[in-house]
Design an enzyme around this catalytic site. Structure first.
Site, PDB file in Angstrom:
ATOM      1  N   SER A   1      50.609  36.370  37.175  1.00 24.81           N
ATOM      2  CA  SER A   1      49.774  35.866  38.507  1.00 24.81           C
ATOM      3  C   SER A   1      48.441  35.314  37.633  1.00 24.81           C
ATOM      4  O   SER A   1      47.736  36.080  37.214  1.00 24.81           O
ATOM      5  CB  SER A   1      49.630  37.019  39.264  1.00 24.81           C
ATOM      6  OG  SER A   1      48.249  36.614  40.223  1.00 24.81           O
TER       7      SER A   1
ATOM      8  N   HIS B   1      52.818  32.372  38.734  1.00 24.50           N
ATOM      9  CA  HIS B   1      53.004  32.678  40.084  1.00 24.50           C
ATOM     10  C   HIS B   1      51.230  32.412  40.486  1.00 24.50           C
ATOM     11  O   HIS B   1      50.269  32.714  40.019  1.00 24.50           O
ATOM     12  CB  HIS B   1      52.614  34.204  40.334  1.00 24.50           C
ATOM     13  CG  HIS B   1      52.795  34.734  41.696  1.00 24.50           C
ATOM     14  ND1 HIS B   1      53.696  34.680  42.506  1.00 24.50           N
ATOM     15  CD2 HIS B   1      51.577  35.615  42.049  1.00 24.50           C
ATOM     16  CE1 HIS B   1      53.367  35.484  43.664  1.00 24.50           C
ATOM     17  NE2 HIS B   1      51.910  35.756  43.715  1.00 24.50           N
TER      18      HIS B   1
ATOM     19  N   ASP C   1      48.667  32.398  43.533  1.00 29.58           N
ATOM     20  CA  ASP C   1      48.192  33.104  44.658  1.00 29.58           C
ATOM     21  C   ASP C   1      47.157  32.241  45.448  1.00 29.58           C
ATOM     22  O   ASP C   1      45.852  31.815  44.848  1.00 29.58           O
ATOM     23  CB  ASP C   1      47.382  34.347  44.384  1.00 29.58           C
ATOM     24  CG  ASP C   1      48.547  35.262  43.829  1.00 29.58           C
ATOM     25  OD1 ASP C   1      49.472  35.444  44.880  1.00 29.58           O
ATOM     26  OD2 ASP C   1      48.348  36.044  42.867  1.00 29.58           O
TER      27      ASP C   1
ATOM     28  N   MET D   1      44.660  32.072  48.628  1.00 29.06           N
ATOM     29  CA  MET D   1      44.082  32.949  49.583  1.00 29.06           C
ATOM     30  C   MET D   1      42.805  32.244  50.505  1.00 29.06           C
ATOM     31  O   MET D   1      42.261  31.402  49.853  1.00 29.06           O
ATOM     32  CB  MET D   1      43.256  34.156  48.891  1.00 29.06           C
ATOM     33  CG  MET D   1      44.253  35.075  48.197  1.00 29.06           C
ATOM     34  SD  MET D   1      43.720  36.435  47.326  1.00 29.06           S
ATOM     35  CE  MET D   1      44.817  36.947  46.240  1.00 29.06           C
TER      36      MET D   1
ATOM     37  N   HIS E   1      52.115  31.321  46.419  1.00 26.56           N
ATOM     38  CA  HIS E   1      52.269  32.448  47.314  1.00 26.56           C
ATOM     39  C   HIS E   1      51.010  32.177  48.405  1.00 26.56           C
ATOM     40  O   HIS E   1      50.144  32.337  47.912  1.00 26.56           O
ATOM     41  CB  HIS E   1      52.027  33.915  46.505  1.00 26.56           C
ATOM     42  CG  HIS E   1      51.781  35.077  47.249  1.00 26.56           C
ATOM     43  ND1 HIS E   1      51.356  36.359  46.879  1.00 26.56           N
ATOM     44  CD2 HIS E   1      52.027  35.508  48.646  1.00 26.56           C
ATOM     45  CE1 HIS E   1      51.431  37.261  47.730  1.00 26.56           C
ATOM     46  NE2 HIS E   1      51.692  36.573  48.991  1.00 26.56           N
TER      47      HIS E   1
ATOM     48  N   MET F   1      48.859  32.925  51.061  1.00 29.40           N
ATOM     49  CA  MET F   1      48.319  34.120  52.073  1.00 29.40           C
ATOM     50  C   MET F   1      47.111  33.347  52.762  1.00 29.40           C
ATOM     51  O   MET F   1      45.963  33.555  52.509  1.00 29.40           O
ATOM     52  CB  MET F   1      47.581  35.122  51.295  1.00 29.40           C
ATOM     53  CG  MET F   1      48.546  35.783  50.305  1.00 29.40           C
ATOM     54  SD  MET F   1      47.949  37.024  48.766  1.00 29.40           S
ATOM     55  CE  MET F   1      48.221  35.653  47.835  1.00 29.40           C
TER      56      MET F   1
ATOM     57  N   MET G   1      55.490  42.733  48.811  1.00 34.38           N
ATOM     58  CA  MET G   1      54.102  43.252  48.104  1.00 34.38           C
ATOM     59  C   MET G   1      53.839  44.870  48.144  1.00 34.38           C
ATOM     60  O   MET G   1      54.445  45.617  49.024  1.00 34.38           O
ATOM     61  CB  MET G   1      52.889  42.916  49.338  1.00 34.38           C
ATOM     62  CG  MET G   1      52.922  41.294  49.563  1.00 34.38           C
ATOM     63  SD  MET G   1      52.342  40.391  48.147  1.00 34.38           S
ATOM     64  CE  MET G   1      50.968  41.036  47.461  1.00 34.38           C
TER      65      MET G   1
ATOM     66  N   ASP H   1      55.240  41.918  43.826  1.00 30.84           N
ATOM     67  CA  ASP H   1      54.042  41.639  43.693  1.00 30.84           C
ATOM     68  C   ASP H   1      52.912  42.639  43.752  1.00 30.84           C
ATOM     69  O   ASP H   1      52.782  43.063  44.831  1.00 30.84           O
ATOM     70  CB  ASP H   1      53.769  40.351  44.596  1.00 30.84           C
ATOM     71  CG  ASP H   1      52.488  39.724  44.119  1.00 30.84           C
ATOM     72  OD1 ASP H   1      51.861  40.296  43.331  1.00 30.84           O
ATOM     73  OD2 ASP H   1      52.047  38.718  44.920  1.00 30.84           O
TER      74      ASP H   1
ATOM     75  N   GLY I   1      50.556  45.569  41.301  1.00 33.00           N
ATOM     76  CA  GLY I   1      50.555  46.658  40.572  1.00 33.00           C
ATOM     77  C   GLY I   1      51.797  46.858  39.375  1.00 33.00           C
ATOM     78  O   GLY I   1      51.952  47.976  38.953  1.00 33.00           O
TER      79      GLY I   1
ATOM     80  N   GLY J   1      49.764  40.393  37.357  1.00 40.21           N
ATOM     81  CA  GLY J   1      48.536  39.738  36.835  1.00 40.21           C
ATOM     82  C   GLY J   1      47.601  40.396  36.062  1.00 40.21           C
ATOM     83  O   GLY J   1      47.752  39.982  35.041  1.00 40.21           O
TER      84      GLY J   1
HETATM   85  C1  DX5 Z   1      47.592  40.039  45.553  1.00 38.71           C
HETATM   86  C2  DX5 Z   1      48.415  38.726  44.886  1.00 38.71           C
HETATM   87  C3  DX5 Z   1      48.980  39.141  43.354  1.00 38.71           C
HETATM   88  C4  DX5 Z   1      48.171  39.754  42.401  1.00 38.71           C
HETATM   89  C5  DX5 Z   1      48.571  40.788  41.509  1.00 38.71           C
HETATM   90  O1  DX5 Z   1      47.248  39.711  46.771  1.00 38.71           O
HETATM   91  O2  DX5 Z   1      49.339  38.360  45.715  1.00 38.71           O
HETATM   92  O3  DX5 Z   1      49.760  38.222  42.947  1.00 38.71           O
HETATM   93  O4  DX5 Z   1      47.550  38.521  41.651  1.00 38.71           O
HETATM   94  O5  DX5 Z   1      47.634  41.270  40.783  1.00 38.71           O
HETATM   95  P1  DX5 Z   1      48.079  42.662  39.884  1.00 38.71           P
HETATM   96  O6  DX5 Z   1      49.472  42.450  39.188  1.00 38.71           O
HETATM   97  O7  DX5 Z   1      46.964  42.914  38.913  1.00 38.71           O
HETATM   98  O8  DX5 Z   1      48.396  43.799  41.021  1.00 38.71           O
HETATM   99 ZN    ZN Z   2      50.856  36.973  44.767  1.00 39.94          ZN
END
Ligand code: DX5
Ligand code: ZN
Length: 232
Positions: free
Chosen positions: A13, A38, A40, A42, A72, A74, A143, A181, A183, A203
């Site tokens: 990510s 990936h 993201d 937002m 992705h 959001m 998620m 996605d 952690g 990420g």
């Molecule tokens: C969170 C994102 C993830 C994020 C994951 O809303 O959708 O893609 O980057 O980050 P890590 O891998 O650090 O949890």
């Molecule tokens: Zn994501």
């Protein structure tokens, strides 16, 4: 690079990349063996954070990135941005069903534009949103954190949800990727794969493991993920 199971795909990510040198970061993770980018998106409305949009996706394509870009979303509303990301070179576009008034239409818009379509499930979002659209999804994204930020801890209950999603996919007989996605780390990717995921977003675990002495800065961490997956 030994590829233990070509069906497992690693999707860094870029939320955790250094945005001041994003093109190089993406080149580096891909050269290090990552499969998918990936991306993201937002909007400070559906989630409490603001990131990058179609112009950045297009810039990565113009920079020469040919790997799949996994967008992705959001964002709310969803549909207008779908067209923008199709034009910008997205390969996958996934969205949260709660954010679309017309889920079936949004999925169809993505596929009609030539990209692969997917639904994203927050930790408390039921998989029943899939009931009437299994024939319209190419990816199911679970998620394992609440969306909005990188660097959160994996919610363990997601493992059971992964098993349920895997069963739905297998029962359908369709080709649908199961992505996770949030952690994902070297020390939990094996049990996540065991629960049924085949596509792994990571990420902070990737970008915080940058090593200047690696040939492409991220070789060691991508290999560590592959080594864990090879243990299955
Ligand atoms: C969170 C994102 C993830 C994020 C994951 O809303 O959708 O893609 O980057 O980050 P890590 O891998 O650090 O949890
Ligand atoms: Zn994501």
């Amino acid at each position: 690079m030994p590829d233990v199971n070509s069906d497992f795909q690693i999707a860094p990510s870029i939320l955790s990349a250094n945005f001041a040198r994003l093109g190089q970061e993406v080149d580096d993770v891909l050269a290090s063996g990552a499969d998918i980018v990936h991306f993201d998106v937002m909007d400070n409305h559906y989630v409490p954070n603001l990131t990058i949009g179609p112009m950045v996706c297009e810039a990565l394509r113009n920079h020469g990135v040919t790997a799949p870009i996994d967008v992705h979303l959001m964002v709310k509303p969803v549909d207008r941005l779908i067209g923008d990301f199709l034009s910008a070179g997205a390969s996958y576009i996934t969205f949260h069903p709660e954010a679309s008034e017309h889920i079936d239409r949004s999925l169809q818009l993505i596929r009609d534009g030539g990209a692969k379509a997917g639904l994203v499930f927050n930790p408390a979002t039921p998989l029943s949103y899939l009931d009437h659209v299994m024939d319209k999804v190419d990816m199911i994204l679970l998620m394992s954190v609440n969306p909005g930020f990188g660097g959160q801890s994996f919610i363990p209950g997601t493992l059971d949800k992964l098993r349920q999603a895997r069963k739905r996919i297998d029962d359908s007989g369709r080709v649908i990727r199961l992505e996770i996605d949030g952690g994902v780390k070297v020390d939990n990717i094996a049990e996540i794969a065991q629960a049924g995921a085949d596509t792994f977003v990571a990420g902070s675990a990737v970008f915080k493991a940058r090593r200047e002495e690696d040939p492409h800065r991220y070789d060691s961490v991508i290999q560590a993920f592959r080594d864990e997956l090879a243990k299955l």
